[in-house]
Write a protein that holds these residues in place. Structure first.
Motif, PDB file in Angstrom:
ATOM      1  N   ASN A 227     -38.907  35.657  -0.704  1.00 31.12           N
ATOM      2  CA  ASN A 227     -38.542  34.383  -0.396  1.00 31.12           C
ATOM      3  C   ASN A 227     -39.853  33.827   0.539  1.00 31.12           C
ATOM      4  N   THR A 228     -40.381  32.667   0.460  1.00 26.79           N
ATOM      5  CA  THR A 228     -41.588  32.391   1.112  1.00 26.79           C
ATOM      6  C   THR A 228     -41.020  30.899   1.906  1.00 26.79           C
ATOM      7  N   SER A 229     -39.755  30.468   1.809  1.00 28.22           N
ATOM      8  CA  SER A 229     -39.313  29.669   2.560  1.00 28.22           C
ATOM      9  C   SER A 229     -38.379  30.185   3.516  1.00 28.22           C
ATOM     10  N   PRO A 230     -38.456  29.406   4.754  1.00 29.71           N
ATOM     11  CA  PRO A 230     -37.613  30.013   5.925  1.00 29.71           C
ATOM     12  C   PRO A 230     -36.000  29.689   5.387  1.00 29.71           C
ATOM     13  N   VAL A 231     -35.140  30.647   6.096  1.00 29.45           N
ATOM     14  CA  VAL A 231     -33.584  30.706   5.736  1.00 29.45           C
ATOM     15  C   VAL A 231     -33.123  30.294   7.133  1.00 29.45           C
ATOM     16  N   PHE A 232     -32.204  29.230   7.497  1.00 26.28           N
ATOM     17  CA  PHE A 232     -31.437  28.995   8.659  1.00 26.28           C
ATOM     18  C   PHE A 232     -30.065  29.071   8.353  1.00 26.28           C
TER      19      PHE A 232
END
Length: 140
Positions: free
Chosen positions: A4-9
């Protein structure tokens, strides 16, 4: 290997609290017996939860103790394999005052828990006034 290269919030903010009142000592090393305080915070049933901080505030005059924070896999606490001691923190003795504040203890936990996992607390010695404990985080 994919990553996963996108931040997870977190999607939904969560705050839970418990006021312990007088505390009975719990000296177990595996959370299977004694007085156990439920944080009121269970990880989201679908995607889990991010736990950011635990804030601890004495509710009056207390002797020094150790607060233990446990992670449980969502099953019975009476089975040692379901629990792990995540960390512990010494809480200093406090004396209630009408002219001076009682300090907060901020415990950064910064952990993501799988769906259904829970956080519990125990205390190493009996204290008279107890603690107010808040957990802040968010569901994914």
């Amino acid at each position: 290997m994919a990553q996963n290269t996108s931040p997870v919030f977190p999607l939904v903010p969560e705050i839970a609290w418990v006021n312990t009142g007088a505390v009975t000592a719990n000296t177990t090393t595996n959370l299977t017996a004694g007085k156990i305080f439920d944080s009121g915070f269970t990880a989201d049933a679908t995607n889990g939860t991010r736990f950011n901080i635990i804030r601890v505030r004495a509710l009056g005059t207390n002797v020094a103790t150790v607060m233990r924070v446990w992670i449980n896999n969502g099953s019975a606490t009476g089975t040692a394999a379901n629990n792990t001691l995540f960390f512990e923190r010494t809480l200093a003795a406090t004396t209630v005052s009408q002219v001076a504040e009682l300090p907060d203890v901020i415990l950064p936990i910064n952990v993501s828990l799988p769906a259904g996992y829970k956080i519990y607390y125990t205390f190493g010695t009996a204290v008279a006034a107890g603690y107010g404990i808040q957990v802040v985080g968010g569901d994914y």
